[in-house]
Design an enzyme around this catalytic site. Sequence first.
Site, PDB file in Angstrom:
ATOM      1  N   TYR A   1       0.772  -1.236   0.000  1.00  0.00           N
ATOM      2  CA  TYR A   1       0.000   0.000   0.000  1.00  0.00           C
ATOM      3  C   TYR A   1       0.801   1.284   0.000  1.00  0.00           C
ATOM      4  CZ  TYR A   1      -3.966  -3.001   0.769  1.00  0.00           C
ATOM      5  OH  TYR A   1      -4.918  -3.965   0.624  1.00  0.00           O
ATOM      6  N   ILE A   2       2.088   1.207  -0.056  1.00  0.00           N
ATOM      7  CA  ILE A   2       2.890   2.421  -0.042  1.00  0.00           C
ATOM      8  C   ILE A   2       3.537   2.616  -1.408  1.00  0.00           C
ATOM      9  CG2 ILE A   2       4.960   3.487   0.905  1.00  0.00           C
ATOM     10  CD1 ILE A   2       4.245   2.252   3.585  1.00  0.00           C
TER      11      ILE A   2
END
Length: 133
Positions: free
Chosen positions: A115-116
């Site tokens: 998610y980054i």
Amino acid sequence: NIKSLLHEKKPGDNLFDKLTTITLNKHLASLMPGLSAKVFRTYNASTILERELLKEENTKFDSDDYKILLFNRANTQVAILCNHRRTIPKYSQQMLNVKDEDNIAVVLGTSKVNYIDPRITCLLYTSDAADEE
């Protein structure tokens, strides 16, 4: 409206029990082509990471170890936002003398891998490199 969602629910029941990822993703795509729950979570996670990394004014002269510490602190905030948690196994709870209400651990790997946006992670290093040129 929330009242209609709570109709005939008992305490402890899921509020959004009729919502599926398919219906959510269809709704999000109708709002903006290409938008999905994963895209939304990635945006939120990346925004939180960037905000946390930019709290430090100048990391130009900081050691790599300190920059890793800053990243891990920021990633912890992302993992909390994304609710990346797991229950500590019973045998570990006993060894650590953990109370039942404290048996949840934040999982950092999921947010870091899934998610980054990796371009934001480079903020700690590329801004320093650009300053030196």
